[in-house]
Design a protein around this motif. Structure first.
Motif, PDB file in Angstrom:
ATOM      1  N   ILE A 204      33.098  48.973  54.935  1.00 45.88           N
ATOM      2  CA  ILE A 204      32.758  50.261  54.336  1.00 45.88           C
ATOM      3  C   ILE A 204      31.796  50.056  53.163  1.00 45.88           C
ATOM      4  O   ILE A 204      31.701  48.961  52.614  1.00 45.88           O
ATOM      5  CB  ILE A 204      34.016  51.017  53.851  1.00 45.88           C
ATOM      6  CG1 ILE A 204      34.777  50.191  52.806  1.00 45.88           C
ATOM      7  CG2 ILE A 204      34.902  51.416  55.009  1.00 45.88           C
ATOM      8  CD1 ILE A 204      35.897  50.943  52.113  1.00 45.88           C
ATOM      9  N   THR A 205      31.117  51.117  52.815  1.00 39.94           N
ATOM     10  CA  THR A 205      30.250  51.123  51.645  1.00 39.94           C
ATOM     11  C   THR A 205      30.957  51.917  50.554  1.00 39.94           C
ATOM     12  O   THR A 205      31.407  53.042  50.796  1.00 39.94           O
ATOM     13  CB  THR A 205      28.893  51.765  51.985  1.00 39.94           C
ATOM     14  OG1 THR A 205      28.292  50.999  53.034  1.00 39.94           O
ATOM     15  CG2 THR A 205      27.976  51.771  50.779  1.00 39.94           C
ATOM     16  N   VAL A 206      31.077  51.307  49.379  1.00 35.59           N
ATOM     17  CA  VAL A 206      31.791  51.939  48.266  1.00 35.59           C
ATOM     18  C   VAL A 206      30.814  52.143  47.106  1.00 35.59           C
ATOM     19  O   VAL A 206      30.202  51.178  46.650  1.00 35.59           O
ATOM     20  CB  VAL A 206      32.965  51.055  47.788  1.00 35.59           C
ATOM     21  CG1 VAL A 206      33.677  51.684  46.612  1.00 35.59           C
ATOM     22  CG2 VAL A 206      33.928  50.778  48.925  1.00 35.59           C
ATOM     23  N   PRO A 207      30.659  53.393  46.628  1.00 33.23           N
ATOM     24  CA  PRO A 207      29.847  53.602  45.431  1.00 33.23           C
ATOM     25  C   PRO A 207      30.504  52.889  44.243  1.00 33.23           C
ATOM     26  O   PRO A 207      31.704  53.020  44.026  1.00 33.23           O
ATOM     27  CB  PRO A 207      29.857  55.119  45.237  1.00 33.23           C
ATOM     28  CG  PRO A 207      30.269  55.680  46.572  1.00 33.23           C
ATOM     29  CD  PRO A 207      31.148  54.639  47.202  1.00 33.23           C
TER      30      PRO A 207
ATOM     31  N   LYS B 238      37.602  51.805  40.216  1.00 30.29           N
ATOM     32  CA  LYS B 238      38.353  51.893  38.960  1.00 30.29           C
ATOM     33  C   LYS B 238      38.905  50.523  38.609  1.00 30.29           C
ATOM     34  O   LYS B 238      39.133  49.699  39.485  1.00 30.29           O
ATOM     35  CB  LYS B 238      39.528  52.885  39.099  1.00 30.29           C
ATOM     36  CG  LYS B 238      39.138  54.244  39.646  1.00 30.29           C
ATOM     37  CD  LYS B 238      38.225  54.975  38.696  1.00 30.29           C
ATOM     38  CE  LYS B 238      37.881  56.355  39.226  1.00 30.29           C
ATOM     39  NZ  LYS B 238      36.484  56.661  39.226  1.00 30.29           N
ATOM     40  N   PRO B 239      39.157  50.268  37.309  1.00 33.32           N
ATOM     41  CA  PRO B 239      39.745  48.978  36.937  1.00 33.32           C
ATOM     42  C   PRO B 239      41.111  48.808  37.604  1.00 33.32           C
ATOM     43  O   PRO B 239      41.801  49.793  37.874  1.00 33.32           O
ATOM     44  CB  PRO B 239      39.906  49.062  35.420  1.00 33.32           C
ATOM     45  CG  PRO B 239      39.126  50.254  34.990  1.00 33.32           C
ATOM     46  CD  PRO B 239      38.947  51.138  36.184  1.00 33.32           C
ATOM     47  N   PRO B 240      41.514  47.548  37.855  1.00 27.05           N
ATOM     48  CA  PRO B 240      42.830  47.333  38.474  1.00 27.05           C
ATOM     49  C   PRO B 240      43.918  47.764  37.514  1.00 27.05           C
ATOM     50  O   PRO B 240      43.746  47.723  36.290  1.00 27.05           O
ATOM     51  CB  PRO B 240      42.869  45.826  38.719  1.00 27.05           C
ATOM     52  CG  PRO B 240      41.860  45.245  37.805  1.00 27.05           C
ATOM     53  CD  PRO B 240      40.818  46.301  37.579  1.00 27.05           C
ATOM     54  N   PRO B 241      45.053  48.187  38.056  1.00 27.23           N
ATOM     55  CA  PRO B 241      46.162  48.579  37.179  1.00 27.23           C
ATOM     56  C   PRO B 241      46.636  47.375  36.371  1.00 27.23           C
ATOM     57  O   PRO B 241      46.736  46.273  36.894  1.00 27.23           O
ATOM     58  CB  PRO B 241      47.239  49.065  38.144  1.00 27.23           C
ATOM     59  CG  PRO B 241      46.861  48.530  39.480  1.00 27.23           C
ATOM     60  CD  PRO B 241      45.385  48.296  39.461  1.00 27.23           C
ATOM     61  N   GLN B 242      46.889  47.577  35.102  1.00 23.67           N
ATOM     62  CA  GLN B 242      47.390  46.508  34.243  1.00 23.67           C
ATOM     63  C   GLN B 242      48.915  46.550  34.289  1.00 23.67           C
ATOM     64  O   GLN B 242      49.522  47.392  33.663  1.00 23.67           O
ATOM     65  CB  GLN B 242      46.895  46.698  32.803  1.00 23.67           C
ATOM     66  CG  GLN B 242      45.382  46.657  32.678  1.00 23.67           C
ATOM     67  CD  GLN B 242      44.816  45.307  33.067  1.00 23.67           C
ATOM     68  OE1 GLN B 242      45.360  44.269  32.726  1.00 23.67           O
ATOM     69  NE2 GLN B 242      43.715  45.310  33.809  1.00 23.67           N
ATOM     70  N   VAL B 243      49.468  45.656  35.075  1.00 20.52           N
ATOM     71  CA  VAL B 243      50.918  45.613  35.211  1.00 20.52           C
ATOM     72  C   VAL B 243      51.409  44.247  34.766  1.00 20.52           C
ATOM     73  O   VAL B 243      50.691  43.261  34.838  1.00 20.52           O
ATOM     74  CB  VAL B 243      51.367  45.902  36.668  1.00 20.52           C
ATOM     75  CG1 VAL B 243      51.112  47.345  37.036  1.00 20.52           C
ATOM     76  CG2 VAL B 243      50.685  44.990  37.651  1.00 20.52           C
ATOM     77  N   ALA B 244      52.633  44.214  34.316  1.00 22.12           N
ATOM     78  CA  ALA B 244      53.193  42.959  33.806  1.00 22.12           C
ATOM     79  C   ALA B 244      53.379  41.933  34.915  1.00 22.12           C
ATOM     80  O   ALA B 244      53.214  40.744  34.703  1.00 22.12           O
ATOM     81  CB  ALA B 244      54.516  43.230  33.109  1.00 22.12           C
ATOM     82  N   THR B 245      53.744  42.409  36.105  1.00 24.67           N
ATOM     83  CA  THR B 245      53.917  41.489  37.228  1.00 24.67           C
ATOM     84  C   THR B 245      53.056  41.970  38.377  1.00 24.67           C
ATOM     85  O   THR B 245      52.487  43.054  38.323  1.00 24.67           O
ATOM     86  CB  THR B 245      55.390  41.438  37.693  1.00 24.67           C
ATOM     87  OG1 THR B 245      55.779  42.756  38.077  1.00 24.67           O
ATOM     88  CG2 THR B 245      56.286  40.922  36.589  1.00 24.67           C
TER      89      THR B 245
ATOM     90  N   GLY C  30      47.841  42.612  40.016  1.00 27.37           N
ATOM     91  CA  GLY C  30      46.916  43.403  39.210  1.00 27.37           C
ATOM     92  C   GLY C  30      45.688  42.713  38.669  1.00 27.37           C
ATOM     93  O   GLY C  30      44.713  42.509  39.363  1.00 27.37           O
ATOM     94  N   ALA C  31      45.698  42.377  37.410  1.00 29.93           N
ATOM     95  CA  ALA C  31      44.498  41.882  36.734  1.00 29.93           C
ATOM     96  C   ALA C  31      44.055  40.519  37.246  1.00 29.93           C
ATOM     97  O   ALA C  31      42.874  40.207  37.203  1.00 29.93           O
ATOM     98  CB  ALA C  31      44.758  41.831  35.238  1.00 29.93           C
ATOM     99  N   THR C  32      44.969  39.715  37.735  1.00 29.10           N
ATOM    100  CA  THR C  32      44.601  38.354  38.124  1.00 29.10           C
ATOM    101  C   THR C  32      43.691  38.310  39.339  1.00 29.10           C
ATOM    102  O   THR C  32      42.648  37.670  39.317  1.00 29.10           O
ATOM    103  CB  THR C  32      45.864  37.514  38.415  1.00 29.10           C
ATOM    104  OG1 THR C  32      46.697  37.560  37.270  1.00 29.10           O
ATOM    105  CG2 THR C  32      45.505  36.077  38.719  1.00 29.10           C
ATOM    106  N   TYR C  33      44.063  38.979  40.410  1.00 27.06           N
ATOM    107  CA  TYR C  33      43.355  38.817  41.677  1.00 27.06           C
ATOM    108  C   TYR C  33      42.454  39.980  42.069  1.00 27.06           C
ATOM    109  O   TYR C  33      41.804  39.923  43.107  1.00 27.06           O
ATOM    110  CB  TYR C  33      44.355  38.572  42.808  1.00 27.06           C
ATOM    111  CG  TYR C  33      45.203  37.345  42.602  1.00 27.06           C
ATOM    112  CD1 TYR C  33      44.626  36.083  42.531  1.00 27.06           C
ATOM    113  CD2 TYR C  33      46.574  37.444  42.472  1.00 27.06           C
ATOM    114  CE1 TYR C  33      45.411  34.952  42.342  1.00 27.06           C
ATOM    115  CE2 TYR C  33      47.364  36.317  42.285  1.00 27.06           C
ATOM    116  CZ  TYR C  33      46.771  35.077  42.225  1.00 27.06           C
ATOM    117  OH  TYR C  33      47.537  33.960  42.044  1.00 27.06           O
ATOM    118  N   LEU C  34      42.429  41.035  41.281  1.00 29.76           N
ATOM    119  CA  LEU C  34      41.651  42.217  41.659  1.00 29.76           C
ATOM    120  C   LEU C  34      40.495  42.476  40.708  1.00 29.76           C
ATOM    121  O   LEU C  34      40.615  42.251  39.507  1.00 29.76           O
ATOM    122  CB  LEU C  34      42.551  43.468  41.669  1.00 29.76           C
ATOM    123  CG  LEU C  34      43.765  43.439  42.594  1.00 29.76           C
ATOM    124  CD1 LEU C  34      44.560  44.721  42.464  1.00 29.76           C
ATOM    125  CD2 LEU C  34      43.349  43.220  44.041  1.00 29.76           C
ATOM    126  N   VAL C  35      39.381  42.963  41.268  1.00 25.44           N
ATOM    127  CA  VAL C  35      38.283  43.425  40.415  1.00 25.44           C
ATOM    128  C   VAL C  35      38.376  44.924  40.207  1.00 25.44           C
ATOM    129  O   VAL C  35      37.847  45.452  39.244  1.00 25.44           O
ATOM    130  CB  VAL C  35      36.881  43.085  40.977  1.00 25.44           C
ATOM    131  CG1 VAL C  35      36.550  41.639  40.789  1.00 25.44           C
ATOM    132  CG2 VAL C  35      36.722  43.498  42.396  1.00 25.44           C
TER     133      VAL C  35
END
Length: 160
Positions: free
Chosen positions: A100-103, A108-115, A118-123
């Motif tokens: 797919i093509t995504v604008p 959106k930023p990845p959700p910031q969750v404690a476990t 989230g932030a580690t593996y996602l852009v």
């Protein structure tokens, strides 16, 4: 016209009931699983290595990497061959669904969750046809220490 990237193309794939995606510019090919050789003392998320046209490629099971329940490979299981740390890496996914093509503005930023991943593996994350799609940060699938342990930095250069 500016050089700013307005949209990206991503390959969508499933892990369980969730949809993930990776930038197609980083995916070299998508193949069916093939005979794998296990690596002694490799991290649990590394299934082994494959020989793809003379290149020895480590294979990471994304379910294991993300601490998801394992499932046996079936007809829909695929290997994404991606470029990470200037080397090829195979990623086991449940199924590849579509490109797919995504604008970029819709990411959106990845959700910031404690476990979780989230932030580690996602852009980032985006909505596609009412489905949440999580965009993988391929450069973080394995750490530089793990890459060293797997010999990723010189694996493609060694001969027998």
């Amino acid at each position: 016209m500016t050089n700013d990237i307005q949209e990206i193309q991503v390959a969508c794939f499933r892990l369980g009931d969730d949809i993930y995606a990776a930038d197609i510019m980083r995916i070299k090919e998508i193949i069916r699983p093939m005979k794998m050789t296990t690596l002694p003392k490799a991290p649990g998320f590394v299934e082994g290595v494959i020989n793809l046209r003379g290149a020895v490629i480590p294979v990471v099971d994304l379910r294991s990497r993300f601490d998801f329940p394992r499932r046996p490979n079936d007809q829909s299981t695929r290997l994404l061959i991606v470029k990470v740390a200037s080397q090829l890496l195979g990623l086991v996914v449940d199924d590849v669904t579509e490109v797919i093509t995504v604008p970029v503005k819709d990411i959106k930023p990845p959700p910031q969750v404690a476990t979780g991943i989230g932030a580690t593996y996602l852009v980032g994350v985006c909505l596609v046809k009412e489905n949440m799609v999580m965009l993988l940060n391929l450069d973080r699938i394995i750490t530089s220490r793990e890459a060293d342990e797997l010999g990723l930095l010189d694996m493609g250069k060694k001969g027998c």
